[in-house]
Design an enzyme around this catalytic site. Structure first.
Site, PDB file in Angstrom:
ATOM      1  N   VAL A   1       8.263 -13.584  -4.678  1.00 23.68           N
ATOM      2  CA  VAL A   1       8.588 -12.427  -5.516  1.00 23.68           C
ATOM      3  C   VAL A   1       9.747 -11.606  -4.972  1.00 23.68           C
ATOM      4  CG1 VAL A   1       6.278 -12.217  -6.516  1.00 23.68           C
ATOM      5  CG2 VAL A   1       6.827 -10.971  -4.398  1.00 23.68           C
TER       6      VAL A   1
ATOM      7  N   ASN B   1       0.949  -7.888  -8.417  1.00 21.36           N
ATOM      8  CA  ASN B   1      -0.091  -7.717  -7.403  1.00 21.36           C
ATOM      9  C   ASN B   1       0.312  -8.228  -6.017  1.00 21.36           C
ATOM     10  OD1 ASN B   1      -3.044  -7.730  -6.386  1.00 21.36           O
ATOM     11  ND2 ASN B   1      -2.476  -9.884  -6.286  1.00 21.36           N
TER      12      ASN B   1
ATOM     13  N   SER C   1      -2.106   1.056  -3.305  1.00 25.37           N
ATOM     14  CA  SER C   1      -3.165   1.184  -2.310  1.00 25.37           C
ATOM     15  C   SER C   1      -3.482   2.659  -2.107  1.00 25.37           C
ATOM     16  CB  SER C   1      -2.719   0.571  -0.973  1.00 25.37           C
ATOM     17  OG  SER C   1      -3.652   0.834   0.053  1.00 25.37           O
TER      18      SER C   1
ATOM     19  N   TYR D   1       4.192  -0.486   5.284  1.00 20.41           N
ATOM     20  CA  TYR D   1       3.256  -0.777   4.196  1.00 20.41           C
ATOM     21  C   TYR D   1       2.999   0.462   3.351  1.00 20.41           C
ATOM     22  CZ  TYR D   1      -1.118  -2.097   1.869  1.00 20.41           C
ATOM     23  OH  TYR D   1      -2.103  -2.346   0.929  1.00 20.41           O
TER      24      TYR D   1
ATOM     25  N   LYS E   1       3.718   1.336  -0.693  1.00 24.92           N
ATOM     26  CA  LYS E   1       2.638   1.653  -1.619  1.00 24.92           C
ATOM     27  C   LYS E   1       2.883   2.987  -2.322  1.00 24.92           C
ATOM     28  CE  LYS E   1       1.199  -2.045  -1.267  1.00 24.92           C
ATOM     29  NZ  LYS E   1       0.923  -2.985  -2.355  1.00 24.92           N
TER      30      LYS E   1
ATOM     31  N   ILE F   1     -10.873  -4.006   0.355  1.00 20.15           N
ATOM     32  CA  ILE F   1     -11.384  -5.058  -0.526  1.00 20.15           C
ATOM     33  C   ILE F   1     -11.420  -6.350   0.281  1.00 20.15           C
ATOM     34  CG2 ILE F   1     -11.019  -6.355  -2.661  1.00 20.15           C
ATOM     35  CD1 ILE F   1     -11.595  -3.437  -3.206  1.00 20.15           C
TER      36      ILE F   1
END
Length: 268
Positions: free
Chosen positions: A72, A98, A151, A166, A170, A199
């Protein structure tokens, strides 16, 4: 009639693109959408996991799924794959952006630019490229739904020490989604963001933890149990149910929303 029976054909005649579809949330969402009638294009690096998702869907719903070898962060591969999906399935109605990685985890001063850039390229640039190249096809369908996986990190909590890259991606995804929601509203294209907490997925396999991480961690004593609503991390299928809602006409008046799905984790 059960709810499952009533929803079985929610996406009949629709085509969905799911990035990061080889495992975790992406796989669960792809299976959920296919079960309810959607033709599903699986975007991921083509390997046994992605091919396994394709086979699992097609075993029950023959011809409803196809895997595409897509990085991606690569503009050429994303554009080409999107075009192939539209030609193969006859259009695009649902986009689930995603794909993502945890990337490098460590002190800012120790993080290399290449480590920083890799996380940006996949998480943030990947979201932009997925949306950019699918929008023209959604316009042809006179509308559709885009869902982006962000997130709680970078939006609701900032205790993920060492995860500056990260968390930045997000937070950036949320701002991008809100801008896109306004820009695309007149075309009846809805754009929403989901913010999962912990998750049970395999995203940790992409994490590169620095040996210097302990130097920046601030000790925090948490209440017993990190997710009040559950005994442990949520399941990918829990998130897939939310994705299906946002992809369906049941959320026809919902756009620009950021929905937290974390079992109250971020409220602690």
């Amino acid at each position: 009639m059960s709810i499952n029976q009533a929803n079985r054909g929610r996406f009949e005649g629709k085509c969905a693109i799911v990035t990061g579809a080889g495992s975790g949330i992406g796989k669960a969402a792809a299976i959920k959408l296919a079960k309810e009638g959607a033709k599903v294009a699986l975007f991921d690096l083509l390997n046994s996991r992605t091919q396994g998702t394709e086979a699992e869907i097609n075993k029950v719903h023959p011809g409803m799924s196809r895997a595409f070898d897509v990085d991606v962060s690569d503009p050429v591969r994303v554009e080409q794959a999107v075009r192939e999906v539209a030609e193969h399935f006859g259009g695009i109605d649902i986009v689930f952006a995603n794909a993502g990685i945890n990337g490098a985890v460590g002190p800012i001063e120790e993080m290399t630019f290449d480590e920083w850039q890799k996380t940006m390229s996949i998480n943030l640039n990947g979201t932009f490229l997925t949306v950019k190249h699918t929008v023209p096809y959604l316009k042809k369908q006179s509308g559709g739904s885009i869902i982006i996986t962000s997130s709680i990190n970078g939006n609701d909590r900032f205790s993920g020490f060492g995860m500056s890259a990260y968390s930045t991606t997000k937070a950036g995804q949320v701002a991008f989604a809100k801008m896109a929601a306004l820009e695309l509203a007149k075309y009846k294209i809805r754009v929403n963001v989901i913010c999962p907490g912990a998750i049970a997925t395999n995203i940790d396999s992409s994490t590169e933890v620095s040996e210097d991480l302990q130097e920046i961690i601030i000790p925090v004593e948490y209440p017993e149990g990190s997710q009040p609503l559950a005994d442990g991390p949520g399941e990918a299928e829990n998130v897939a149910d939310l994705v299906a809602f946002l992809a369906s006409n049941e959320s026809i008046h919902v756009t620009g929303a950021r929905i937290v799905i974390d079992g109250a984790e971020s409220l602690l």
